[in-house]
Motif scaffolding. Structure first.
Motif, mmCIF file in Angstrom:
data_model
loop_
_atom_site.group_PDB
_atom_site.id
_atom_site.type_symbol
_atom_site.label_atom_id
_atom_site.label_comp_id
_atom_site.label_asym_id
_atom_site.label_seq_id
_atom_site.Cartn_x
_atom_site.Cartn_y
_atom_site.Cartn_z
ATOM 1 N N GLY A 332 0.817 -1.210 0.000
ATOM 2 C CA GLY A 332 0.000 0.000 0.000
ATOM 3 C C GLY A 332 0.849 1.258 0.000
ATOM 4 N N LYS A 333 2.162 1.075 -0.169
ATOM 5 C CA LYS A 333 3.057 2.243 -0.163
ATOM 6 C C LYS A 333 3.792 2.351 -1.496
ATOM 7 C CE LYS A 333 3.813 1.417 4.695
ATOM 8 N NZ LYS A 333 4.593 0.683 5.648
ATOM 9 N N SER A 334 4.268 3.491 -1.794
ATOM 10 C CA SER A 334 5.140 3.737 -2.963
ATOM 11 C C SER A 334 4.666 3.047 -4.236
ATOM 12 C CB SER A 334 6.571 3.251 -2.669
ATOM 13 O OG SER A 334 7.013 3.759 -1.465
ATOM 14 N N GLY A 335 3.371 3.122 -4.507
ATOM 15 C CA GLY A 335 2.856 2.570 -5.756
ATOM 16 C C GLY A 335 2.850 1.050 -5.807
ATOM 17 N N VAL A 336 3.046 0.391 -4.672
ATOM 18 C CA VAL A 336 2.970 -1.079 -4.647
ATOM 19 C C VAL A 336 1.807 -1.469 -3.731
ATOM 20 C CG1 VAL A 336 4.191 -3.210 -4.047
ATOM 21 C CG2 VAL A 336 5.413 -1.343 -5.150
ATOM 22 N N PHE A 342 4.039 -6.263 -5.930
ATOM 23 C CA PHE A 342 5.347 -6.463 -5.304
ATOM 24 C C PHE A 342 6.165 -7.513 -6.060
ATOM 25 C CE2 PHE A 342 8.240 -8.674 -2.452
ATOM 26 C CZ PHE A 342 9.025 -7.617 -2.027
ATOM 27 N N THR A 343 5.528 -8.671 -6.394
ATOM 28 C CA THR A 343 6.296 -9.725 -7.073
ATOM 29 C C THR A 343 6.715 -9.279 -8.483
ATOM 30 O OG1 THR A 343 4.187 -10.782 -7.644
ATOM 31 C CG2 THR A 343 5.402 -11.715 -5.796
ATOM 32 N N LYS A 344 5.883 -8.438 -9.084
ATOM 33 C CA LYS A 344 6.237 -7.922 -10.407
ATOM 34 C C LYS A 344 7.491 -7.036 -10.300
ATOM 35 C CE LYS A 344 3.792 -5.939 -14.329
ATOM 36 N NZ LYS A 344 4.152 -4.535 -14.471
ATOM 37 N N LYS A 350 14.676 -6.525 -9.209
ATOM 38 C CA LYS A 350 15.675 -7.257 -8.402
ATOM 39 C C LYS A 350 15.990 -8.649 -8.951
ATOM 40 C CE LYS A 350 15.626 -3.958 -5.280
ATOM 41 N NZ LYS A 350 16.773 -3.013 -5.182
ATOM 42 N N LEU A 351 15.346 -9.023 -10.044
ATOM 43 C CA LEU A 351 15.595 -10.323 -10.683
ATOM 44 C C LEU A 351 15.375 -11.499 -9.723
ATOM 45 C CD1 LEU A 351 18.789 -9.542 -12.827
ATOM 46 C CD2 LEU A 351 16.396 -9.411 -13.498
ATOM 47 N N VAL A 352 14.284 -11.402 -8.953
ATOM 48 C CA VAL A 352 13.916 -12.503 -8.057
ATOM 49 C C VAL A 352 12.487 -12.930 -8.407
ATOM 50 C CG1 VAL A 352 13.476 -13.195 -5.661
ATOM 51 C CG2 VAL A 352 15.389 -11.657 -6.187
ATOM 52 N N ALA A 353 12.319 -14.238 -8.723
ATOM 53 C CA ALA A 353 10.989 -14.751 -9.071
ATOM 54 C C ALA A 353 10.331 -15.355 -7.831
ATOM 55 C CB ALA A 353 11.110 -15.818 -10.155
ATOM 56 N N ALA A 354 9.152 -14.815 -7.465
ATOM 57 C CA ALA A 354 8.360 -15.362 -6.359
ATOM 58 C C ALA A 354 6.907 -15.263 -6.800
ATOM 59 C CB ALA A 354 8.595 -14.558 -5.091
ATOM 60 N N VAL A 355 6.001 -15.920 -6.081
ATOM 61 C CA VAL A 355 4.595 -15.893 -6.494
ATOM 62 C C VAL A 355 3.767 -15.170 -5.434
ATOM 63 C CG1 VAL A 355 2.668 -17.271 -7.346
ATOM 64 C CG2 VAL A 355 4.988 -18.154 -7.564
ATOM 65 N N HIS A 365 0.757 -11.923 1.084
ATOM 66 C CA HIS A 365 1.845 -12.885 1.290
ATOM 67 C C HIS A 365 2.602 -13.094 -0.022
ATOM 68 C CE1 HIS A 365 -0.922 -13.803 4.555
ATOM 69 N NE2 HIS A 365 0.023 -14.507 5.152
ATOM 70 N N ILE A 366 3.783 -13.682 0.078
ATOM 71 C CA ILE A 366 4.449 -14.197 -1.118
ATOM 72 C C ILE A 366 4.883 -15.634 -0.835
ATOM 73 C CG2 ILE A 366 5.203 -12.012 -2.115
ATOM 74 C CD1 ILE A 366 7.962 -12.461 -0.864
ATOM 75 N N ARG A 367 4.890 -16.445 -1.890
ATOM 76 C CA ARG A 367 5.364 -17.822 -1.708
ATOM 77 C C ARG A 367 6.776 -17.941 -2.257
ATOM 78 N NH1 ARG A 367 3.621 -23.206 -4.893
ATOM 79 N NH2 ARG A 367 5.126 -22.248 -6.326
ATOM 80 N N LEU A 368 7.651 -18.475 -1.407
ATOM 81 C CA LEU A 368 9.037 -18.680 -1.813
ATOM 82 C C LEU A 368 9.347 -20.174 -1.802
ATOM 83 C CD1 LEU A 368 10.678 -15.948 0.482
ATOM 84 C CD2 LEU A 368 9.941 -15.704 -1.895
ATOM 85 N N THR A 369 9.746 -20.719 -2.945
ATOM 86 C CA THR A 369 10.181 -22.123 -3.017
ATOM 87 C C THR A 369 11.674 -22.133 -2.719
ATOM 88 O OG1 THR A 369 8.623 -22.394 -4.825
ATOM 89 C CG2 THR A 369 10.213 -24.155 -4.511
ATOM 90 N N TYR A 370 12.071 -22.970 -1.764
ATOM 91 C CA TYR A 370 13.499 -22.931 -1.410
ATOM 92 C C TYR A 370 14.313 -24.046 -2.068
ATOM 93 C CZ TYR A 370 11.485 -25.656 2.523
ATOM 94 O OH TYR A 370 10.777 -26.535 3.304
#
Ligand SMILES: Cc1ncc(COP(=O)(O)O)c(C=O)c1O
Length: 392
Positions: A332-336, A342-344, A350-355, A365-370
């Motif tokens: 909800g801040k800075s246009g996100v 955020f994931t976009k 930052k070249l990080v893929a998350a869902v 939330h975001i989902r991170l596969t480790y």
């Protein structure tokens, strides 16, 4: 052409996880080093014994159609595996499918008439909503909360059921939260199933990925009397790194397995033949313990790195291979405005893929596969923290 597509197919959205992976793949092809927290895919290799069995099957000319429910030897082996798991299912109550995904779709297709509801707890695996719709039913969400360890609550389930509810779908260890359902949870749920005469589908694909001492528990372990209305779905994608091989299976009431096999005979013919021969080798060789140890080390590392970011909370995932941090304090801040934005930004800047959690019924939330290298886990979480602090 778009306006000519059927209503049922127009209602189906494509898999966000696969979309994120495709974009990350394109960026990689352009020469960028993209950190992959997106796809739910083990990075460990398919065991040699499985690869060898596949090569041998090709050389022996086993690339022909098979019976629709799978080759008899594999159905026998799956029956033995179910038996070892505590489910006494003879081979004629077991079938092979092209991945657990196919088994889920065939089950929804077999069980749901138009308007029938299939209930499942949120956060849920993103494909469930679309597969229930594709199978002709209506998805209904049962909310859970991080404070309750994402365990589905029986009373809340009672309130969610309607006279159109036909199927309850459970998934433990869970994608995306990593929670593992307790005996108590399942005992209480079993009561509701009996009261309301529901059919149950349990998606056990992460059965072998539990990092604590708690045992894997399926509804049938606590309520064997529900065997006449429970379908167990599993597969080798996650346990044996066979994602692209397409190897799933299902066991349950005979009439349901027959209906699913009949459908499979018409729409796919048979499950992939070479994969079935490779699966025989996989079943004879359970996953080596170092697979679990390797994922556990990365799970711990990821949790340690996430804990360094102020304002991000993440209950400890005890199974599967995902963490599901809550980043809502920063949105909800800075246009996100949300996790999707955020994931976009995370991928582009930052070249990080998350869902985004929105795909799993859990905005914020975001989902991170480790399933990636320790170096990438450290660097990826550092970049997530960096982007969050830029928002703050
Ligand atoms: C909960 C869950 N069920 C089923 C599947 C599909 O597995 P398969 O590769 O066997 O189709 C996945 C894959 O991500 C999953 O997360």
């Amino acid at each position: 052409m778009k306006e000519r597509l059927s209503r049922k197919v127009s209602a189906i959205e494509s898999s966000i996880t696969l979309e994120v992976s495709a974009i990350a793949g394109r960026m990689r092809a352009e020469g960028h080093h993209v950190i992959a927290f997106g796809a739910g895919e083990p990075d460990l290799p398919t065991p040699d014994v499985v690869q060898d069995a596949a090569v041998q099957a090709i050389r022996e000319g086993r690339g022909r159609y098979t019976p629709a429910a799978g080759i008899p030897a594999l159905r026998e082996a799956l029956s033995a595996r179910f038996q070892a798991d505590g489910f006494p299912l003879p081979a004629d109550q077991v079938m092979v499918t092209a991945g657990a995904k196919s088994a889920l779709f065939l089950a929804f297709y077999a069980l749901l008439n138009e308007g029938d509801e299939c209930v499942f707890p949120a956060p849920y695996w993103s494909s469930y909503t679309e597969m229930v719709k594709a199978g002709g039913g209506t998805p209904v969400i049962l909310a859970t909360s991080a404070g309750d360890d994402f365990q589905p609550d029986a009373d809340r389930l009672r309130e969610t059921l309607t006279d159109r509810t036909r199927v309850l779908l459970l998934n433990s260890p869970n994608n995306p939260t990593g929670t593992v359902y307790s005996r108590e949870t399942l005992l209480a749920i079993a009561e509701v199933v009996r009261e309301r005469d529901l059919v149950v589908i349990t998606d056990d694909i992460y059965e072998h990925l539990i990092y604590t001492d708690e045992p894997f528990t399926n509804l049938l372990h606590v309520a064997p009397d529900l065997a006449d209305r429970t379908l167990v779905i599993n597969g080798l994608s996650k346990s044996h790194s066979m994602t692209g091989w397409r190897m799933g299976f299902a066991g349950g009431p005979k009439a349901l397995i027959q209906a699913m096999s009949r459908t499979q005979s018409q729409i796919a013919g048979s499950p992939p033949s070479i994969t079935q021969h490779a699966a025989l080798a996989a079943l004879a060789n359970p996953p080596a313990p170092d697979r679990l140890a390797s994922l556990d080390a990365r799970r711990r590392l990821l949790m340690g790195e996430l804990a360094k970011i102020d304002g991000v909370t993440c209950p400890e995932p005890r199974g599967a291979f995902y963490a599901f941090p809550d980043i809502s304090a920063y949105l909800g801040k800075s246009g996100v405005p949300d996790a999707i934005a955020f994931t976009k930004a995370l991928l582009e800047a930052k070249l990080v893929a998350a869902v985004a959690g929105d795909a799993f019924g859990a905005p914020g939330h975001i989902r991170l596969t480790y399933c990636t290298s320790e170096e990438d886990i450290r660097e990826g979480v550092r970049r997530i923290g960096e982007l969050l602090s830029e928002l703050a």
